[in-house]
Design a protein around this motif. Structure first.
Motif: not given
Length: 810
Positions: A101-102, A108-109, A140, A104-106, A144, A137
């Motif tokens: 998840f981390l 996406l950012a 991810l 994937g968040g990076v 959540v 998105a």
């Protein structure tokens, strides 16, 4: 693939390249470690994850759109796999999905960076509203949603409510075994010889416990860390309350008397324990009290010196009798106030034998067990149980579990059987039945039993009932057959009269390390609720054997068999390490024998229950319990001589401290340790510690909840409620509350015993690994007393605090 990875003239944004490199490196590491796991018969997921990460990382250098879409597909597959393995259980899900998840968040950012730095028609360009970014998105976001749903439930909890009033009780049943103890006092380790850890006080209730405040605090001045201290130097005492005084002992054996209402020190006695001691433990769990023979003496005129007595066992194996009024030794007891417990003991080695637990006091006798070094050698002291005249200290009888029929006092010049099973924990007594009940340990070495005698086999890891008058064996109930796991019986037996199937039964409830609550008729040792002999794994080490079956109680906290999917880690990386370690160990469920390969022992010798035992309300017939689940590993290391130190991984012990687990004289040394990841966290998923309520009249577990946080166990003080083990017993009161201070996060908590709900908590200045108690002060208030001094082997914060809590004065 070559077309996909073909270089394109325009520069790739450097952040995307950095992430690509990270993914490629992690991918190859995961591919190698995951391949090893798969080759051991484990999950293929990690190897496939590594492959996916390497490919996605490579795509970051050439085709960003495909990289983002590929990561979205990978994350959805990981989410599906995680749900299949763990269900809606947050902590296992978090361990599996946290790193993906981390990352994937990076990724996406980085989308805005990719959009700004590349032309509109560049095939590597990804926009916020592109299908690839929206897919990532959504993936991810799905996690959540799953996470939020998992936070609303606890699949490990058992919800329930205790019966309102318990079964019908005969008149006076609640006072059985406690009639001589005033309601506001605490005369023995478990308040009475019945060991119930229950008080009839009801001033503090679930409705007002939130108003508890610290009334006073006393510092003993005794903290671990002195020269010669073993690692397990611990402040485990449960004080006594007699009259208006509290009596307690410290780890270094000082005895103190305090004013129960103010905490003011009244006297202090130092038994002058000196010399080099071969200690495994340095503790004093409590004192023992003999009331004056004339009941009027306590309430009338000042009684003569030593009309009442306090008994203190010391680390150099003396049993000292003190006058509660002055703290001075009672000269008529033994030799100038002390009995030498080394008398008749083989293999004399100061510190290798003494009583860490309070002795049993009856009208005529004081009964003493003791602890011997665990797994040091095959030439240790005897586990003999001895009864002394309470006035003179003369030996009345002795019971040696390896020579059980010879109970007459040992003749001068003779010695007891060396290396026989001992009783190191707290015993209980029923003077009306004329029986003392002893929880028995095992014969060292714990992990290899190829040379145990028939008598040793019969009495090891058992509850034995001895006749008070003669010391003769009346009955024995074995909780583990041919114990190879250090499953000695650690907890004080709890005596309580129950109403089972409409009949009143004088019962004994015995908690065990392996998670059983055996409920026995204390008159003859027969099970009150069914005990089933269950087939056990076979195949012991050379020269040994395993029992074909093991007893399992109808009331059992036996943890389920571990599977690979039950393993845990803070991240997916240390979870992968745990999975590989799991497959390299021998494991066939509970009672897997130790091996030279290394075996997984679940539960480990820390125990589901330990010396803290349980608390029982004798009016309602209910119990408050604190089950823990921690797996250990056990590896036998072949010995080729009787001197080499093979398993001292932290170096040779200093001074006179013993080399534990070497088992000199046996064919194997033992290497035992918790089953943890390289980060030091348990390899099994939480919860590791719970509280549970049991209806003893019906023989069923009513409720169970995870207990405690990792605030004091993790590098960051995060109060995450994973459920942590506790060491130190609970207390129950007639006010409908249970109190527990032994959880590994330095809190004392109050629970509503009806449903297990936490209704109050207070931060402690050190680890509270002792059993709290309660009493009535001279000001009419009910006090809760908590000792906070930490525990050496669990690593909780050391201290020397004695704290009393009470409601505000009215």
């Amino acid at each position: 693939m070559s077309n996909v990875l073909a270089p394109i003239p325009a520069p790739v944004p450097w952040l995307a390249r950095v992430l690509g490199v990270v993914l490629v490196i992690l991918g190859f590491v995961m591919l190698a470690a995951g391949g090893l796991l798969a080759s051991l018969g484990g999950s293929w997921f990690y190897a496939l994850s590594g492959l996916a990460w390497a490919v996605i990382g490579a795509l970051m250098w050439g085709r960003l759109r495909e990289a983002v879409l590929g990561y979205a597909l990978y994350f959805l597959a990981t989410l599906a796999w995680s749900l299949w393995e763990a269900g809606l259980d947050w902590w296992p899900l978090g361990a599996r999905l946290g790193v993906p998840f981390l990352l994937g968040g990076v990724l996406l950012a980085l989308v805005p960076t990719m959009r700004r730095h590349l032309p509109v028609d560049d095939p590597r360009r990804v926009a916020w509203r592109s299908p690839q970014a929206l897919a990532l998105a959504a993936a991810l976001g799905a996690f959540v949603v799953v996470a939020v749903v998992s936070w609303t439930r606890d699949r490990h909890a058992l919800e329930g409510t205790m019966p309102a009033n318990g079964a019908a009780r005969p008149p006076g049943a609640a006072a059985s075994g406690a009639a001589a103890v005033p309601d506001g006092e605490w005369h023995a380790y478990g308040r009475t010889g019945f060991g119930q850890r229950w008080s009839p006080l009801a001033q503090i209730t679930p409705a007002n416990v939130g108003d508890l405040k610290l009334a006073w605090e006393f510092r003993t001045g005794d903290v671990r860390g002195r020269p010669g201290d073993p690692k397990e130097t611990t402040f485990e005492v449960t004080p006594l309350k007699v009259g208006e005084r509290l009596f307690l002992c410290t780890p270094h054996q000082t005895v103190l008397a305090l004013d129960a209402t103010t905490g003011r020190e009244l006297w202090r006695f130092d038994p002058q324990v000196r010399g080099e001691l071969a200690l495994q433990h340095l503790t004093c769990r409590g004192l023992s009290y003999q009331p004056p023979p004339d009941p009027m003496a306590a309430a009338g005129a000042q009684p003569p010196a030593c009309a009442a007595k306090l008994f203190m066992p010391t680390a150099d194996a003396r049993l000292i009798a003190l006058d509660p009024a002055s703290g001075k030794p009672c000269p008529a007891f033994g030799r100038q106030g002390a009995v030498d417990l080394w008398a008749g003991m083989p293999n004399a080695k100061p510190g290798a034998y003494y009583s860490t637990s309070p002795v049993v006091v009856t009208r005529r006798l004081v009964i003493v067990g003791g602890t011997v070094l665990d797994n040091a050698s095959t030439k240790e002291q005897s586990g003999v149980i001895r009864a002394y005249d309470i006035e003179t200290g003369a030996l009345v009888w002795n019971w040696d579990s390896a020579n059980p029929d010879a109970t007459a006092p040992l003749a001068a010049g003779q010695t007891y059987t060396a290396n026989s099973p001992n009783s190191w924990s707290v015993a209980s007594v029923d003077e009306d039945l004329g029986l003392v009940y002893l929880p028995m340990g095992n014969q060292p070495p714990d992990q290899w039993g190829g040379k145990r005698s028939a008598a040793v086999e019969r009495h090891s890891s058992s509850v034995v009932a001895l006749d008070l008058a003669t010391g003769r064996l009346r009955w024995v109930f074995q909780t583990v057959h041919h114990d190879l796991w250090d499953y000695d019986v650690p907890a004080q037996p709890v005596l309580v009269d129950l109403t089972v199937r409409g009949a009143r039964v004088p019962a004994l409830v015995q908690p065990t390390k392996q998670g059983e609550l055996f409920v026995l008729d204390r008159r003859d040792g027969r099970p009150v609720f069914p005990v089933t002999e269950t087939p056990a794994p076979q195949g012991a080490a050379a020269g040994d054997f395993t029992a074909p079956t093991q007893p399992v109680s109808a009331i059992s906290f036996n943890p389920p068999v571990l599977r690979e999917r039950d393993l845990w880690g803070v991240t997916m990386f240390d979870q992968l390490w745990c999975r590989i370690a799991f497959h390299r160990l021998r494991y066939e469920g509970r009672f897997t024998p130790p091996s030279t390969q290394g075996s997984l022992i679940n539960p480990g010798n820390f125990g589901v229950f330990n010396w803290g035992s349980i608390a029982v309300d004798p009016v309602r017939g209910i119990a408050f319990t604190t089950p823990a689940v921690l797996a250990f590993t056990s590896q036998l290391v072949p010995r080729h001589d009787d001197t080499s130190q093979l398993v001292q991984d932290e170096g040779k012990p200093s001074g006179s401290l013993p080399a534990l687990n070497e088992n000199f004289g046996a064919p194997f040394a033992s290497r035992m340790k918790p089953f943890t990841s390289p980060l030091g966290v348990p390899c099994q998923a939480p919860p590791w510690g719970t509280v549970a309520g049991v209806d003893l009249n019906e023989g069923r577990i009513v409720w169970r909840h995870r207990n405690g946080t990792v605030r004091d166990l993790s590098p960051l003080p995060l109060p995450l409620r994973l459920g942590v083990p506790s060491l130190g017993g609970p207390l129950m009161t007639a006010g409908g509350l249970a109190f527990l201070s032994g959880s590994m996060d330095d809190y004392v908590r109050a629970y509503d015993v009806n449903d297990g709900r936490v209704v109050w908590e207070s931060r402690l200045p050190a680890g509270g690994q002792a059993t709290p108690m309660t009493y009535l002060g001279a000001d009419g208030r009910q006090y809760l007393l908590v000792v906070a001094g930490g525990h050496g082997s669990t690593g909780t914060k050391p201290g020397d605090h004695v704290r009393a809590y009470a409601l505000e004065k009215r």
